[in-house]
Design an enzyme around this catalytic site. Structure first.
Site, PDB file in Angstrom:
ATOM      1  N   SER A  95     -18.710  30.318  18.939  1.00  0.00           N
ATOM      2  CA  SER A  95     -19.396  31.584  19.255  1.00  0.00           C
ATOM      3  C   SER A  95     -20.356  31.991  18.137  1.00  0.00           C
ATOM      4  O   SER A  95     -20.243  31.540  16.994  1.00  0.00           O
ATOM      5  CB  SER A  95     -18.375  32.698  19.471  1.00  0.00           C
ATOM      6  OG  SER A  95     -17.469  32.341  20.482  1.00  0.00           O
TER       7      SER A  95
HETATM    8  N1  SAM Z   1     -13.966  31.420  18.891  1.00  0.00           N
HETATM    9  C1  SAM Z   1     -14.268  30.084  19.327  1.00  0.00           C
HETATM   10  C2  SAM Z   1     -15.283  29.472  18.366  1.00  0.00           C
HETATM   11  O1  SAM Z   1     -16.080  30.215  17.792  1.00  0.00           O
HETATM   12  O2  SAM Z   1     -15.276  28.253  18.215  1.00  0.00           O
HETATM   13  C3  SAM Z   1     -14.834  30.186  20.718  1.00  0.00           C
HETATM   14  C4  SAM Z   1     -14.887  28.912  21.478  1.00  0.00           C
HETATM   15  S1  SAM Z   1     -15.587  28.893  23.113  1.00  0.00           S
HETATM   16  C5  SAM Z   1     -16.727  30.189  23.247  1.00  0.00           C
HETATM   17  C6  SAM Z   1     -14.239  29.388  24.152  1.00  0.00           C
HETATM   18  C7  SAM Z   1     -13.085  28.439  24.182  1.00  0.00           C
HETATM   19  O3  SAM Z   1     -12.147  28.902  25.161  1.00  0.00           O
HETATM   20  C8  SAM Z   1     -13.416  27.007  24.569  1.00  0.00           C
HETATM   21  O4  SAM Z   1     -13.026  26.132  23.541  1.00  0.00           O
HETATM   22  C9  SAM Z   1     -12.597  26.758  25.843  1.00  0.00           C
HETATM   23  O5  SAM Z   1     -12.100  25.436  25.962  1.00  0.00           O
HETATM   24  C10 SAM Z   1     -11.492  27.768  25.680  1.00  0.00           C
HETATM   25  N2  SAM Z   1     -10.793  28.163  26.915  1.00  0.00           N
HETATM   26  C11 SAM Z   1     -11.299  28.380  28.158  1.00  0.00           C
HETATM   27  N3  SAM Z   1     -10.303  28.736  28.994  1.00  0.00           N
HETATM   28  C12 SAM Z   1      -9.153  28.745  28.274  1.00  0.00           C
HETATM   29  C13 SAM Z   1      -7.795  29.038  28.576  1.00  0.00           C
HETATM   30  N4  SAM Z   1      -7.389  29.435  29.794  1.00  0.00           N
HETATM   31  N5  SAM Z   1      -6.887  28.956  27.578  1.00  0.00           N
HETATM   32  C14 SAM Z   1      -7.257  28.591  26.329  1.00  0.00           C
HETATM   33  N6  SAM Z   1      -8.532  28.288  25.976  1.00  0.00           N
HETATM   34  C15 SAM Z   1      -9.468  28.377  26.939  1.00  0.00           C
END
Ligand code: SAM
Length: 223
Positions: free
Chosen positions: A63
């Site tokens: 993000s």
């Molecule tokens: N804070 C993280 C970063 O800056 O790296 C954000 C990563 S990204 C915007 C959101 C993440 O949520 C992704 O890695 C995705 O795989 C994960 N995600 C989506 N659905 C999910 C779920 N039900 N449970 C856990 N993780 C999930």
């Protein structure tokens, strides 16, 4: 680039964050203490200090740092707090939280991302973080309640399991809306009641996939 080469980029990122309205010194110092490039894969590492979402593989992104600074400003994690993070992703925000709170419980559905985050967190000796591979839309009941919950992926509604795992006085940020565009919400439990306000409108996050999130439409590209 070696470690020293990144320092000037890191300082510029901190100035960008400050210019976007987060002026709390303790928060800005966190961005100085955690080298973001260690959480970004080799191929996009040169972009690690841009104030932008950065691809991290598996169709996911790390993000935008100024957004993460806003989360910290709004949620104000305390040294005694337990934090639940849904969507570990790169693990960078996990590291910022680990330096701010007592313990961080972070759930990620993509095993490879969770494993990569574990390596980066261990490299910084952040040993107050528990990682789980699974569906974070149902929270992590074993360690509830949490004073702070951060959901980094967009949900059609506030998952009831997450609201239930929010402690009294607890704060949660979560993007909620359509699959393509969402509002970033601040959800609080005050006097046993759940209160919701909009922090930012018309944002676009990757979808929260899972029981209380969206259905998976397409297979994730295996990068
Ligand atoms: N804070 C993280 C970063 O800056 O790296 C954000 C990563 S990204 C915007 C959101 C993440 O949520 C992704 O890695 C995705 O795989 C994960 N995600 C989506 N659905 C999910 C779920 N039900 N449970 C856990 N993780 C999930």
């Amino acid at each position: 680039m070696n470690e020293f080469g990144y320092v000037a980029y890191r300082r510029r990122l901190i100035e960008d964050i400050r210019a976007k309205g987060v002026e709390d010194l303790a928060i800005l110092q966190l961005f100085d203490r955690v080298p973001r490039h260690l959480f970004i894969p080799e191929g996009t590492r040169h972009r690690a200090y841009e104030d932008a979402p950065i691809p991290i593989g598996y169709g996911q992104t790390a993000s935008q740092p100024s957004l993460q600074a806003l989360y910290l400003q709004v949620l104000d994690p305390q040294p005694s707090d337990k934090v639940l993070e849904v969507g570990t992703g790169s693990g960078f925000l996990t590291a910022l939280l680990a330096l701010s709170a007592d313990r961080v419980y972070s759930v990620e559905r993509v095993r490879e991302l969770s494993m990569r985050a574990r390596v980066a967190l261990d490299g910084l000796a952040l040993n107050n973080v528990a990682l789980l591979v699974g569906d974070g839309s149902i929270g992590w009941r074993k360690y509830a309640p949490f004073q702070v919950i951060i959901v980094s992926a967009a949900s059609p509604s506030v998952p009831p399991a997450l609201a239930a795992q929010l402690a009294e006085g607890g704060r949660m940020v979560i993007p909620v809306g359509e699959r393509e565009v969402q509002d970033l919400l601040l959800v609080r439990r005050i006097g046993g009641e759940i209160e919701t306000e909009s922090l930012r409108q018309r944002c676009t996050f990757v979808p929260l996939l899972g029981l209380h999130g969206w259905d998976e439409l397409d297979p994730e590209p295996a990068i």
